[in-house]
Scaffold this active site. Structure first.
Site, PDB file in Angstrom:
ATOM      1  CB  THR A 154      -0.943  -0.002   1.218  1.00 12.93           C
ATOM      2  OG1 THR A 154      -1.615  -1.266   1.275  1.00 12.93           O
ATOM      3  CG2 THR A 154      -1.985   1.094   1.136  1.00 12.93           C
ATOM      4  CE1 TYR A 186       8.871 -12.023 -14.820  1.00  7.53           C
ATOM      5  CE2 TYR A 186      11.215 -12.271 -14.375  1.00  7.53           C
ATOM      6  CZ  TYR A 186      10.162 -12.234 -15.271  1.00  7.53           C
ATOM      7  OH  TYR A 186      10.405 -12.414 -16.602  1.00  7.53           O
ATOM      8  NE  ARG A 209      -0.809  -6.228  -4.208  1.00 15.42           N
ATOM      9  CZ  ARG A 209      -0.886  -5.140  -4.956  1.00 15.42           C
ATOM     10  NH1 ARG A 209       0.052  -4.894  -5.858  1.00 15.42           N
ATOM     11  NH2 ARG A 209      -1.883  -4.290  -4.815  1.00 15.42           N
TER      12      ARG A 209
END
Length: 296
Positions: free
Chosen positions: A49, A111, A142
């Site tokens: 955030t 990733y 995410r």
């Protein structure tokens, strides 16, 4: 049982920006003071955030330093220090400790990802490098990586790995984590719509986006539950469910920053690639804020 970092509602605080895109430290100080005044139990700086992916190293360290100094031990400050590069996560975690952070929030590698065995080595390596508590951040939506309950059990054997921020949305996994780890690993909800369910499974609180706009109420959801007022806690969460969902109508933290700007907090825009919402989305969000008496 390990020492608990905090109990209740920790705010995953936004990083306010100036019009030129630089960090607005004056505004960050105001936000921290307002959070503390309204019952927030911990400040989590430089998390998702807080737009950590687009903060350069100087900004990241600067925000942690400012938050620690401005909070001045009034409540714990927990610094985001995760990376998909273990060496960099170690370096950033050490720096956060030196700056006075009370704890670390370390997201799973993204990733490049890793195996469950790799996760254990990754987190143990970071935890070995510091003398402050570490929260594992499990957010597969995410990162593409899910930390399995059995993996968290292995991690919980490390004295510095004290908690998990559970944002998988999988309540069954939360139950299994609690069954396996017991009091050796605290569980914080990473989803504002699951605070009460996770508290009911022995959770210690929430690391919250909602707290940016409703800090007292988010704290109260937790405190009512801890005080044995489970019905009232549940009713408060359900009453806020439409706003909780509204704050995720676009990619976090786009909606919460927009909400704060509509409320007059002037926290600035998100950095690209995060881009402002459509006019229709903003109108819908404003309606939710009006419903909950946050704007007129």
């Amino acid at each position: 049982m390990k020492k608990r970092l905090f109990t209740g509602a920790g705010v995953a605080i936004v990083t306010p920006m100036n019009a030129d895109g630089s960090l607005n430290y004056d505004k960050l100080g105001q936000l921290i003071d307002d959070q503390i005044a309204h019952g927030t139990d911990a400040i989590i700086i430089c998390g998702t955030t807080g737009e950590s992916p687009t903060l350069n190293h100087e900004e990241h360290v600067g925000a942690i330093k400012f938050a620690v100094e401005h909070t001045n031990k009034r409540i714990p400050v927990i610094a985001g220090s995760g990376s998909n590069d273990t060496d960099y996560a170690v370096a950033l975690s050490k720096e956060a400790e030196q700056l006075g952070a009370d704890g670390l929030l370390v997201v799973t590698p993204y990733y490049n990802k890793t195996s469950q065995r790799g996760l254990i080595v990754h987190y143990n390596t970071i935890a070995d490098s510091v003398n402050i508590p570490l929260i594992v951040y499990n957010v597969p939506s995410r990162t593409g990586v899910t930390v399995q309950p059995e993996t968290l059990y292995e991690m919980s054997k490390h004295p510095n790995i004290v908690a998990v921020k559970e944002a998988s949305g999988n309540i069954g996994a939360v139950a299994k984590i609690k069954a396996l780890c017991g009091d050796n690993l605290d569980i914080y909800s990473g989803n504002d719509d699951q605070i009460v369910p996770i508290l009911s499974l022995g959770g210690a609180g929430v690391i919250s986006v909602l707290s940016n706009v409703m800090p007292q109420e988010t704290h109260d959801i937790c405190q009512l539950y801890f005080d044995g007022k489970v019905k009232e806690s549940c009713e408060l969460q359900l009453n806020l469910l439409d706003l909780i969902n509204g704050l995720f109508m676009d990619v976090n933290p786009i909606p919460v920053k927009e909400a704060m700007n509509l409320m007059g907090m002037q926290v600035g825009e998100c950095r690209l690639p995060l881009y402002k919402m459509t006019d229709s989305q903003i109108e819908k969000l404003a309606g939710l804020l009006r419903k909950h008496n946050l704007i007129k």
